[in-house]
Write a protein that holds these residues in place. Structure first.
Motif, PDB file in Angstrom:
ATOM      1  N   LYS A   7       0.808  -1.220   0.000  1.00  0.00           N
ATOM      2  CA  LYS A   7       0.000   0.000   0.000  1.00  0.00           C
ATOM      3  C   LYS A   7       0.840   1.267   0.000  1.00  0.00           C
ATOM      4  N   LYS A   8       2.153   1.126   0.077  1.00  0.00           N
ATOM      5  CA  LYS A   8       3.045   2.285  -0.015  1.00  0.00           C
ATOM      6  C   LYS A   8       3.128   2.809  -1.454  1.00  0.00           C
ATOM      7  N   CYS A   9       2.581   2.042  -2.397  1.00  0.00           N
ATOM      8  CA  CYS A   9       2.612   2.394  -3.816  1.00  0.00           C
ATOM      9  C   CYS A   9       1.982   3.767  -4.041  1.00  0.00           C
ATOM     10  N   ILE A  10       2.673   4.599  -4.827  1.00  0.00           N
ATOM     11  CA  ILE A  10       2.162   5.944  -5.139  1.00  0.00           C
ATOM     12  C   ILE A  10       1.668   6.036  -6.588  1.00  0.00           C
ATOM     13  N   TYR A  31      -1.073  -0.420  -8.148  1.00  0.00           N
ATOM     14  CA  TYR A  31      -0.618  -1.471  -9.050  1.00  0.00           C
ATOM     15  C   TYR A  31      -0.596  -2.806  -8.319  1.00  0.00           C
ATOM     16  N   GLN A  32      -0.737  -3.880  -9.090  1.00  0.00           N
ATOM     17  CA  GLN A  32      -0.716  -5.219  -8.522  1.00  0.00           C
ATOM     18  C   GLN A  32       0.135  -6.122  -9.400  1.00  0.00           C
ATOM     19  N   THR A  49      13.466  -6.038 -11.716  1.00  0.00           N
ATOM     20  CA  THR A  49      13.565  -4.690 -12.250  1.00  0.00           C
ATOM     21  C   THR A  49      12.537  -3.744 -11.637  1.00  0.00           C
ATOM     22  N   CYS A  50      11.368  -4.259 -11.261  1.00  0.00           N
ATOM     23  CA  CYS A  50      10.359  -3.382 -10.651  1.00  0.00           C
ATOM     24  C   CYS A  50      10.865  -2.805  -9.336  1.00  0.00           C
ATOM     25  N   THR A  59       8.513  -0.938  -1.170  1.00  0.00           N
ATOM     26  CA  THR A  59       7.139  -0.939  -1.678  1.00  0.00           C
ATOM     27  C   THR A  59       6.826  -2.242  -2.395  1.00  0.00           C
ATOM     28  N   ILE A  60       7.819  -2.793  -3.070  1.00  0.00           N
ATOM     29  CA  ILE A  60       7.646  -4.067  -3.768  1.00  0.00           C
ATOM     30  C   ILE A  60       8.478  -5.089  -3.013  1.00  0.00           C
ATOM     31  N   VAL A  61       7.781  -6.044  -2.405  1.00  0.00           N
ATOM     32  CA  VAL A  61       8.416  -7.000  -1.506  1.00  0.00           C
ATOM     33  C   VAL A  61       8.089  -8.431  -1.927  1.00  0.00           C
TER      34      VAL A  61
END
Length: 86
Positions: A7-10, A31-32, A49-50, A59-61
């Motif tokens: 949920k930290k995604c901006i 994004y998902q 790369t993401c 943010t991406i874990v």
């Protein structure tokens, strides 16, 4: 393991075009990642790369719900990209 966008995604739009497996798309709010398509960039890059392009740390874990070995990620890569050639 597949990756998970938290949920930290901006919604900066940096990750989606960089995904070589087309595993990232816009969800309802953020994004998902489609776990069936995510190989953590195995077969393409040394690191996902993401995660590299995301401007917000952690943010991406790793998705703890989708534990996969490196061999399983390679198998998924082969299936995804062999189907592209048919």
């Amino acid at each position: 393991m597949a990756l998970l966008i938290t949920k930290k995604c901006i919604n900066c739009d940096m990750c989606e075009p960089e995904c070589p497996n087309q595993a990232i798309s816009m969800g309802e709010d953020i994004y998902q990642i489609d776990t069936d398509r995510c190989t953590e960039c195995v077969g393409h890059y040394d690191v996902p790369t993401c995660q590299q392009v995301c401007p917000i740390d952690n943010t991406i874990v790793v998705d703890p719900q989708h534990n996969e070995t490196n061999e399983q990620l390679w198998d998924k890569f082969v299936v995804l990209h062999h189907a592209d050639r048919l």
